[in-house]
Design a protein around this motif. Structure first.
Motif, short mmCIF file in Angstrom:
data_model
loop_
_atom_site.label_atom_id
_atom_site.label_comp_id
_atom_site.label_asym_id
_atom_site.label_seq_id
_atom_site.Cartn_x
_atom_site.Cartn_y
_atom_site.Cartn_z
N GLU A 185 0.83 -1.22 0.00
CA GLU A 185 0.00 0.00 0.00
C GLU A 185 0.86 1.26 0.00
N TYR A 186 2.17 1.11 0.21
CA TYR A 186 3.01 2.29 0.36
C TYR A 186 3.35 2.99 -0.95
N LYS A 187 2.72 2.53 -2.03
CA LYS A 187 2.84 3.27 -3.28
C LYS A 187 1.92 4.49 -3.26
N GLY A 188 1.01 4.51 -2.30
CA GLY A 188 -0.07 5.52 -2.29
C GLY A 188 0.38 6.94 -1.96
N GLU A 189 -0.40 7.88 -2.46
CA GLU A 189 -0.19 9.33 -2.27
C GLU A 189 -0.12 9.74 -0.80
N ARG A 190 -1.05 9.16 -0.02
CA ARG A 190 -1.19 9.53 1.39
C ARG A 190 0.14 9.42 2.10
N HIS A 191 0.86 8.32 1.83
CA HIS A 191 2.14 8.08 2.50
C HIS A 191 3.21 9.06 2.04
N MET A 192 3.16 9.40 0.76
CA MET A 192 4.13 10.36 0.23
C MET A 192 3.96 11.71 0.93
N ARG A 193 2.69 12.11 1.08
CA ARG A 193 2.43 13.42 1.69
C ARG A 193 2.90 13.44 3.14
N ARG A 194 2.62 12.35 3.85
CA ARG A 194 3.07 12.26 5.24
C ARG A 194 4.60 12.31 5.29
N GLU A 195 5.23 11.63 4.35
CA GLU A 195 6.69 11.63 4.35
C GLU A 195 7.24 13.04 4.12
N LEU A 228 9.71 8.91 10.55
CA LEU A 228 10.19 9.09 9.17
C LEU A 228 10.97 7.85 8.71
N ALA A 229 11.83 7.34 9.57
CA ALA A 229 12.65 6.18 9.18
C ALA A 229 11.76 4.98 8.86
N ILE A 230 10.74 4.76 9.70
CA ILE A 230 9.85 3.61 9.48
C ILE A 230 9.06 3.78 8.19
N LEU A 231 8.49 4.98 8.02
CA LEU A 231 7.70 5.23 6.83
C LEU A 231 8.57 5.10 5.57
N ASP A 232 9.75 5.67 5.65
CA ASP A 232 10.62 5.67 4.47
C ASP A 232 11.03 4.25 4.08
N THR A 233 11.30 3.40 5.05
CA THR A 233 11.72 2.05 4.70
C THR A 233 10.57 1.29 4.01
N ASN A 234 9.32 1.60 4.40
CA ASN A 234 8.19 0.98 3.70
C ASN A 234 8.00 1.56 2.30
N ILE A 235 8.23 2.86 2.17
CA ILE A 235 8.05 3.49 0.85
C ILE A 235 9.14 3.04 -0.13
N VAL A 236 10.37 2.98 0.36
CA VAL A 236 11.45 2.58 -0.54
C VAL A 236 11.27 1.10 -0.92
#
Ligand code: 0FV
Ligand code: MN
Ligand code: MN
Ligand code: MN
Ligand code: MN
Length: 579
Positions: free
Chosen positions: A73-83, A259-267
């Motif tokens: 799900e981390y391809k989604g816009e919502r996560h990018m904005r939070r990041e 940020l570190a947790i979110l980023d590792t899921n996004i990458v």
């Protein structure tokens, strides 16, 4: 004669033919029905019956369908904005607040270890530059050492003399009173790995810190307990380990942690898409299906690239490097396992000639292998010509030729039962590990001038030598048992009658020496003539060595080993969501 259809793309419908070699090539352990070979046109024989060697490599740990079905799900816009929001907050912390030097340096170090420094590259450089210009690093042992390492790692080359104030009056050793400063000593130990050749103070620092720290742990266990120094560690494949440790710290910052947790899921979402593409390429080559003796390791080949090429935007290069790794592995297995000496000689001449004419002389299975390599090189050369305006083929093929010639030399040694001296072995083995094709292809992606190529030669060699030595520490016991030339450990044992443990210790020292060479070549002062070298390419060269040490850590073959530490980190990085 090779069947034409063997060169056509794979049909998308699953009309696979079953084949008698399945027991040998079964490559699909996680699904109930093993994926059969597609065709049986290339006359690859059962090695047991024909007296050829067998790799005994276990099948792939992930099958094609599993890889293709990866999704998050981390391809989604919502996560990018939070990041973006979190990045902004951390940026504020980094630059605007009135922070003391030491916590600021610690934050920079943490951001790197947590895998998120790429979002603050400019800010970090600005901060370090101002510390450098204001000579704001003359502090206690801990802060000076930390500043020294971070500055050098980022291209600001402090002189080793900043440590003179910590030495005794004669300058022969560090002050004995420092032996109670455990925190400072650990940082001094870390800093000492940034040494260039001939820097005696840093050498002294390493010995001093090691001697005292070693008293705390059993001497023999020192390396295991300490782990690799920061300067030797790859970033992304280790990021989650560092997040695990960071979240338990009392001085942990929740914004940085989020940020570190979110980023590792996004990458991970990005890595999965890149992996899917390389896996489709690997499947389309049919190499595993047709040459069942080769290692089926596309996920592990991709893992290498996440440590070597750090920049997020360089997905093209990670995919390219995965293909090189897979081709190197395949051709290496042809030489080390399946090919007869006579066939290998033919293969070598074909690569030397680099034409389509002499391919005729090869057995069909080698034709497939040769054409896969040829096709890859031509496609990459096409990109280079299109984007940079020059023809890379003569340069790149030269390194592929060098590689198979070094393979051929090892094969000749093996079939003659020849035992090379350590030096003779290393002179060939730094090439036969396959790093030069990797680096030359990357060179054409990351630099713009062919003329500068020679300036990178020494760092390329240091990197490839570390790659070789680390690989030998992890793979040579099994290789020699299966039938192979003596590798570094065995050559040293043959030459000196040393025990295996002593030989390993010797190889570890060689790796340290090669790192000093690497540092000498990749870290330079801006007033040095060489400062026009590409910093990013230098980083990639060093990362190749770091990644080898990651893969073969603890002297194990982390390339496709189930239940290993490396395998656990691989799964975390590529497949598992981090909470
Ligand atoms: C090493 O295998 C190898 F080819 C690997 C890890 C795959 C590709 C990765 C790079 C070249 C970076 P092996 O131990 O069989 O190599 P040697 O040279 O010892 O036969
Ligand atoms: Mn091999
Ligand atoms: Mn080999
Ligand atoms: Mn090996
Ligand atoms: Mn220089």
């Amino acid at each position: 004669i090779i069947a034409i259809q063997a060169l056509l793309p794979i049909p998308t419908t699953k009309t696979y033919l079953s084949h008698g070699l399945d027991k040998y090539s079964s490559r699909c352990p996680s699904s109930s029905t093993p994926r059969p070979r597609l065709r049986c046109s290339l006359q690859v024989s059962d090695p047991i019956q024909t007296g050829r060697r067998s790799g005994g490599y276990p099948p792939a740990l992930w099958d094609f369908d599993t890889i293709q079905s990866l999704n998050t799900e981390y391809k989604g816009e919502r996560h990018m904005r939070r990041e973006e929001d979190l990045i902004g907050q951390v940026r504020e912390m980094l630059v605007h607040e009135e922070v003391d030097l030491t916590p600021q340096l610690e934050l920079i170090d943490d951001l790197h270890k947590l895998g998120i420094s790429c979002h603050f590259e400019n800010e970090i450089l600005q901060i370090l530059k101002s510390i450098y210009l204001n000579q704001n690093y003359k502090r206690d042992l801990y802060s000076t050492s930390l500043a020294f390492r971070l500055l050098r790692q980022n291209g600001f080359i402090l002189p080793q003399e900043v440590f003179d104030c910590f030495k005794n009056e004669k300058g022969t050793d560090f002050k004995p009173s420092l032996s109670h400063d455990r925190k400072g000593l650990l940082q001094l130990y870390e800093a000492s790995f940034l040494s260039r050749q001939g820097e005696e103070t840093l050498q002294l620092a390493r010995e001093f810190a090691t001697k005292i720290l070693q008293k705390e742990v059993d001497e023999r266990d020192f390396e295991t307990k300490m782990g690799f120094p920061s300067h030797w560690r790859v970033q992304m494949p280790n990021a989650r380990l560092h997040i695990d440790a960071y979240r338990k710290r009392t001085d942990m910052n929740p914004v940085v942690l989020e940020l570190a947790i979110l980023d590792t899921n996004i990458v991970q979402a990005q890595f999965q898409e890149e992996l899917k593409e390389t896996s489709r390429w690997w499947e389309s080559t049919s190499l595993v299906q047709e040459l069942p003796f080769v290692r089926d390791r596309i996920v592990e080949c991709y893992l290498w690239t996440t440590g070597v090429i750090q920049r997020r935007e360089h997905g093209y290069e990670r995919i390219m490097l995965t293909k090189i790794n897979a081709l190197v592995t395949t051709i290496d297995d042809v030489f080390d396992i399946y090919g007869t000496l006579e066939e290998l000689q033919l293969f070598t001449t074909t690569i030397q000639r680099w034409d389509l004419e002499s391919m005729k002389q090869l057995p069909p299975y080698m034709q497939l292998c040769y054409l896969a390599l040829h096709k890859f090189v031509i496609e990459e050369a096409y990109e280079t010509l299109k984007e940079k305006g020059f023809n890379s083929i003569p340069y790149v093929t030269k390194w592929w030729v060098n590689l198979v010639e070094s393979y051929m030399k090892e094969a000749t040694w093996y079939y003659n039962g020849y035992k090379p001296s350590m030096q003779e072995y290393i002179n060939n083995a730094w090439i036969s590990i396959g790093g030069l094709p990797i680096l030359s292809h990357l060179f054409f992606r990351f630099t713009d001038s062919i003329e500068s190529m020679d300036k990178y030669r020494d760092m390329d060699r240091a990197s490839c030598t570390i790659l070789r030595l680390a690989d030998d520490m992890g793979t040579s016991l099994v290789e020699v048992e299966r039938g192979d030339v003596p590798k570094a450990i065995q050559c040293y044992m043959n030459e000196t009658n040393a025990s295996e443990e002593e030989a390993r210790e010797y190889v570890r020292r060689l790796i340290e020496k090669e790192w000093e060479k690497m540092n000498t070549e990749t870290m330079w002062d801006d007033d040095d003539d060489d400062f026009t070298l590409s910093k990013y390419y230098c980083e990639v060269v060093a990362n190749l060595a770091r990644m080898a040490q990651f893969i073969y850590q603890d002297g194990l073959d982390g390339f496709g080993m189930k239940d290993s530490k490396v395998n656990k980190l691989l799964k975390e990085l590529l497949f598992e969501r981090y909470e």
